[in-house]
Enzyme design. Structure first.
Site, PDB file in Angstrom:
ATOM      1  N   MET A   1       6.932  -6.854   8.329  1.00  0.00           N
ATOM      2  CA  MET A   1       8.069  -6.498   7.466  1.00  0.00           C
ATOM      3  C   MET A   1       9.112  -5.690   8.229  1.00  0.00           C
ATOM      4  O   MET A   1      10.312  -5.894   8.065  1.00  0.00           O
ATOM      5  CB  MET A   1       7.572  -5.704   6.249  1.00  0.00           C
ATOM      6  CG  MET A   1       6.918  -6.537   5.182  1.00  0.00           C
ATOM      7  SD  MET A   1       7.957  -7.875   4.590  1.00  0.00           S
ATOM      8  CE  MET A   1       9.385  -6.971   4.027  1.00  0.00           C
TER       9      MET A   1
ATOM     10  N   ASN B   1       6.328  -4.264  -4.812  1.00  0.00           N
ATOM     11  CA  ASN B   1       6.948  -5.569  -4.575  1.00  0.00           C
ATOM     12  C   ASN B   1       8.457  -5.391  -4.697  1.00  0.00           C
ATOM     13  O   ASN B   1       8.952  -5.016  -5.753  1.00  0.00           O
ATOM     14  CB  ASN B   1       6.436  -6.607  -5.585  1.00  0.00           C
ATOM     15  CG  ASN B   1       6.812  -8.010  -5.151  1.00  0.00           C
ATOM     16  OD1 ASN B   1       7.969  -8.269  -4.821  1.00  0.00           O
ATOM     17  ND2 ASN B   1       5.852  -8.902  -5.139  1.00  0.00           N
TER      18      ASN B   1
ATOM     19  N   HIS C   1      -2.899 -14.254  -1.266  1.00  0.00           N
ATOM     20  CA  HIS C   1      -2.165 -13.775  -0.080  1.00  0.00           C
ATOM     21  C   HIS C   1      -2.816 -14.310   1.196  1.00  0.00           C
ATOM     22  O   HIS C   1      -3.968 -14.737   1.190  1.00  0.00           O
ATOM     23  CB  HIS C   1      -2.150 -12.240  -0.025  1.00  0.00           C
ATOM     24  CG  HIS C   1      -1.174 -11.628  -0.984  1.00  0.00           C
ATOM     25  ND1 HIS C   1      -1.488 -11.355  -2.287  1.00  0.00           N
ATOM     26  CD2 HIS C   1       0.129 -11.258  -0.828  1.00  0.00           C
ATOM     27  CE1 HIS C   1      -0.426 -10.827  -2.897  1.00  0.00           C
ATOM     28  NE2 HIS C   1       0.566 -10.761  -2.040  1.00  0.00           N
TER      29      HIS C   1
ATOM     30  N   THR D   1       1.847  -0.609   0.319  1.00  0.00           N
ATOM     31  CA  THR D   1       0.981  -0.711  -0.864  1.00  0.00           C
ATOM     32  C   THR D   1      -0.307   0.089  -0.668  1.00  0.00           C
ATOM     33  O   THR D   1      -0.587   0.598   0.420  1.00  0.00           O
ATOM     34  CB  THR D   1       0.632  -2.185  -1.149  1.00  0.00           C
ATOM     35  OG1 THR D   1       0.033  -2.746   0.010  1.00  0.00           O
ATOM     36  CG2 THR D   1       1.863  -2.968  -1.526  1.00  0.00           C
TER      37      THR D   1
ATOM     38  N   GLY E   1       5.886  -3.877  12.616  1.00  0.00           N
ATOM     39  CA  GLY E   1       5.070  -4.755  11.770  1.00  0.00           C
ATOM     40  C   GLY E   1       5.871  -5.979  11.330  1.00  0.00           C
ATOM     41  O   GLY E   1       7.058  -6.097  11.628  1.00  0.00           O
TER      42      GLY E   1
ATOM     43  N   THR F   1       1.272  -5.648  -6.212  1.00  0.00           N
ATOM     44  CA  THR F   1       2.000  -6.358  -7.271  1.00  0.00           C
ATOM     45  C   THR F   1       1.067  -6.696  -8.426  1.00  0.00           C
ATOM     46  O   THR F   1       1.444  -6.579  -9.597  1.00  0.00           O
ATOM     47  CB  THR F   1       2.611  -7.653  -6.699  1.00  0.00           C
ATOM     48  OG1 THR F   1       3.395  -7.289  -5.572  1.00  0.00           O
ATOM     49  CG2 THR F   1       3.470  -8.363  -7.721  1.00  0.00           C
TER      50      THR F   1
ATOM     51  N   LYS G   1      -4.037  -9.921   5.034  1.00  0.00           N
ATOM     52  CA  LYS G   1      -3.763  -8.798   4.118  1.00  0.00           C
ATOM     53  C   LYS G   1      -4.980  -7.879   4.054  1.00  0.00           C
ATOM     54  O   LYS G   1      -6.106  -8.350   3.893  1.00  0.00           O
ATOM     55  CB  LYS G   1      -3.400  -9.327   2.725  1.00  0.00           C
ATOM     56  CG  LYS G   1      -2.999  -8.213   1.766  1.00  0.00           C
ATOM     57  CD  LYS G   1      -2.259  -8.750   0.555  1.00  0.00           C
ATOM     58  CE  LYS G   1      -1.920  -7.637  -0.433  1.00  0.00           C
ATOM     59  NZ  LYS G   1      -1.003  -6.630   0.131  1.00  0.00           N
TER      60      LYS G   1
ATOM     61  N   GLY H   1       7.812   0.348   0.683  1.00  0.00           N
ATOM     62  CA  GLY H   1       7.151  -0.829   0.102  1.00  0.00           C
ATOM     63  C   GLY H   1       5.679  -0.864   0.448  1.00  0.00           C
ATOM     64  O   GLY H   1       4.996  -1.828   0.121  1.00  0.00           O
TER      65      GLY H   1
HETATM   66  N1  LIG Z   1       6.641  -3.933  -1.367  1.00  0.00           N
HETATM   67  C1  LIG Z   1       6.745  -5.174  -0.914  1.00  0.00           C
HETATM   68  O1  LIG Z   1       7.578  -5.977  -1.379  1.00  0.00           O
HETATM   69  C2  LIG Z   1       5.882  -5.605   0.223  1.00  0.00           C
HETATM   70  C3  LIG Z   1       6.039  -6.846   0.843  1.00  0.00           C
HETATM   71  C4  LIG Z   1       5.257  -7.149   1.966  1.00  0.00           C
HETATM   72  C5  LIG Z   1       4.340  -6.226   2.434  1.00  0.00           C
HETATM   73  N2  LIG Z   1       4.187  -5.049   1.779  1.00  0.00           N
HETATM   74  C6  LIG Z   1       3.296  -3.984   2.259  1.00  0.00           C
HETATM   75  O2  LIG Z   1       3.937  -3.373   3.390  1.00  0.00           O
HETATM   76  C7  LIG Z   1       2.950  -2.898   4.292  1.00  0.00           C
HETATM   77  C8  LIG Z   1       3.197  -3.495   5.672  1.00  0.00           C
HETATM   78  O3  LIG Z   1       3.075  -4.897   5.597  1.00  0.00           O
HETATM   79  P1  LIG Z   1       3.220  -5.806   6.894  1.00  0.00           P
HETATM   80  O4  LIG Z   1       2.876  -7.186   6.463  1.00  0.00           O
HETATM   81  O5  LIG Z   1       4.511  -5.548   7.581  1.00  0.00           O
HETATM   82  O6  LIG Z   1       1.996  -5.209   7.756  1.00  0.00           O
HETATM   83  P2  LIG Z   1       1.857  -5.072   9.339  1.00  0.00           P
HETATM   84  O7  LIG Z   1       2.446  -6.248  10.023  1.00  0.00           O
HETATM   85  O8  LIG Z   1       0.403  -4.750   9.581  1.00  0.00           O
HETATM   86  O9  LIG Z   1       2.761  -3.793   9.677  1.00  0.00           O
HETATM   87  C9  LIG Z   1       2.393  -2.469   9.449  1.00  0.00           C
HETATM   88  C10 LIG Z   1       2.941  -1.667  10.588  1.00  0.00           C
HETATM   89  O10 LIG Z   1       2.798  -0.269  10.333  1.00  0.00           O
HETATM   90  C11 LIG Z   1       2.450   0.313  11.569  1.00  0.00           C
HETATM   91  N3  LIG Z   1       1.884   1.647  11.512  1.00  0.00           N
HETATM   92  C12 LIG Z   1       0.585   2.018  11.416  1.00  0.00           C
HETATM   93  N4  LIG Z   1       0.467   3.365  11.449  1.00  0.00           N
HETATM   94  C13 LIG Z   1       1.727   3.848  11.600  1.00  0.00           C
HETATM   95  C14 LIG Z   1       2.258   5.158  11.725  1.00  0.00           C
HETATM   96  N5  LIG Z   1       1.476   6.250  11.704  1.00  0.00           N
HETATM   97  N6  LIG Z   1       3.584   5.297  11.877  1.00  0.00           N
HETATM   98  C15 LIG Z   1       4.391   4.224  11.890  1.00  0.00           C
HETATM   99  N7  LIG Z   1       3.943   2.948  11.806  1.00  0.00           N
HETATM  100  C16 LIG Z   1       2.626   2.769  11.636  1.00  0.00           C
HETATM  101  C17 LIG Z   1       1.489  -0.677  12.164  1.00  0.00           C
HETATM  102  O11 LIG Z   1       1.335  -0.437  13.539  1.00  0.00           O
HETATM  103  P3  LIG Z   1      -0.103  -0.764  14.258  1.00  0.00           P
HETATM  104  O12 LIG Z   1      -0.270  -2.237  14.137  1.00  0.00           O
HETATM  105  O13 LIG Z   1       0.094  -0.279  15.658  1.00  0.00           O
HETATM  106  O14 LIG Z   1      -1.153   0.013  13.500  1.00  0.00           O
HETATM  107  C18 LIG Z   1       2.209  -1.985  11.892  1.00  0.00           C
HETATM  108  O15 LIG Z   1       3.162  -2.280  12.893  1.00  0.00           O
HETATM  109  C19 LIG Z   1       1.605  -3.263   3.647  1.00  0.00           C
HETATM  110  O16 LIG Z   1       1.168  -2.156   2.878  1.00  0.00           O
HETATM  111  C20 LIG Z   1       1.951  -4.435   2.744  1.00  0.00           C
HETATM  112  O17 LIG Z   1       1.037  -4.597   1.673  1.00  0.00           O
HETATM  113  C21 LIG Z   1       4.942  -4.716   0.684  1.00  0.00           C
END
Ligand SMILES: NC(=O)c1ccc[n+]([C@@H]2O[C@H](COP(=O)([O-])OP(=O)(O)OC[C@H]3O[C@@H](n4cnc5c(N)ncnc54)[C@H](OP(=O)(O)O)[C@@H]3O)[C@@H](O)[C@H]2O)c1
Length: 274
Positions: A25, A136, A167, A112, A23, A178, A171, A110
């Site tokens: 992140m 966050n 965002h 959400t 993904g 957050t 999203k 992280g």
């Molecule tokens: N805490 C923080 O500071 C912070 C900051 C940014 C983002 N976030 C959160 O982090 C999460 C990811 O964000 P992102 O922007 O990186 O999203 P993203 O680009 O959609 O990445 C999510 C990844 O998780 C994968 N995934 C889905 N099911 C899975 C499984 N069973 N096992 C392993 N991987 C799996 C997805 O693969 P597929 O595409 O193949 O389904 C995708 O590659 C979201 O919940 C976002 O809100 C938090």
């Protein structure tokens, strides 16, 4: 008798697994972790439907081969890791927490929008491994939530509290984790505050206990959050703007470095800040 020889030996690198590795992140984590001398990527987990499944994470992250191939098997992805960093989807994290607890791998998560089951799995895991979940990972947002609680407490019920988050258009959850956390910070000072997620039609005057939590979506905005405190003749706006995604990755890596070797417990970003 020969004199004692002392040498400065660097500690071995922290062995890191990445969950949700392909993904946005996950790839940011891979790039930064690969460049950090005290971290070694040992495993990467993605979904089996992912086009990046079975490929070298370095190639996917644009940093050349690093010798770690993505897998959909959580147990083998976490094998030998000290810490796993998770940025994936809410539906996947319960399984991650269970495997991490079984294999004694600390978790920085992280992801959400965790539901009740995922939060229960998190609490269960924290009984046997160190766990840090933060919606966050920014150190600035931690300080913002402390400021929000203080401002709401100091200004009291004479000030109306409202919150916006903005965002990027991709999203999938709303309001942002957050925004929920900032709403909780306001509620820690004024427990009567009640979230509303829309106003439309003949809604009448604003009751003092309402707190709008509104999400705007568009373009490539990484994440902006503003808490407004509206008084008579004045208003306070407390804002955090994230200008790049690496900010969260840096926070997560710092949390992973903090968590490695810690006793089992649930930790927060405030613990990392000290
Ligand atoms: N805490 C923080 O500071 C912070 C900051 C940014 C983002 N976030 C959160 O982090 C999460 C990811 O964000 P992102 O922007 O990186 O999203 P993203 O680009 O959609 O990445 C999510 C990844 O998780 C994968 N995934 C889905 N099911 C899975 C499984 N069973 N096992 C392993 N991987 C799996 C997805 O693969 P597929 O595409 O193949 O389904 C995708 O590659 C979201 O919940 C976002 O809100 C938090």
């Amino acid at each position: 008798m020969s004199p004692a020889v002392t040498a400065n030996v660097d500690p071995p690198p922290i062995k890191l697994a990445i969950f949700g590795a392909t993904g946005r992140m996950g790839l940011a984590i891979a790039r930064l972790a690969h460049a950090a001398p005290d971290l070694q990527i040992v495993g990467c987990v993605c979904s089996d439907a992912d086009p990046g499944h079975g490929r070298d994470i370095g190639e996917l992250a644009g940093i050349g081969q690093v010798g770690v191939v993505t897998t959909a098997d959580v147990a083998s992805g976490l094998l030998g890791a000290d810490v796993v960093i998770d940025f994936s989807v809410a539906s996947a994290v319960s399984a991650l927490f269970a495997v991490a607890a079984r294999q004694k791998v600390a978790v920085v998560s992280g992801t959400t929008n965790l539901d009740e089951n995922a939060l229960k799995a998190l609490e269960r895991a924290a009984q046997s491994i160190p766990v840090l979940w933060a919606p966050n990972m920014s150190l600035g947002v931690q300080v913002l939530s402390e400021l929000v609680e203080q401002a709401v407490r100091r200004l009291g019920p004479g000030f109306d509290v409202e919150l916006t988050e903005i965002h990027h258009r991709r999203k999938v959850d709303s309001p942002s984790g957050t925004a929920k956390r900032l709403a909780e910070a306001a509620r820690a000072a004024r427990p009567e505050l009640r979230d509303v997620h829309g106003r439309s039609g003949d809604v009448g005057p604003r009751p003092p206990e309402e707190m709008a939590v509104y999400g705007l979506r568009g373009g490539d905005v990484i994440g902006d959050h503003t808490v407004f405190l509206f008084g008579q003749g004045e208003r306070l706006e407390l804002t955090h703007r994230a200008s790049n995604r690496e900010l969260f990755a840096h926070g997560a890596l710092r949390a992973a470095q903090f968590l490695a070797g810690k006793p089992a417990k649930r930790y927060t970003i405030a613990d990392v800040l000290g």
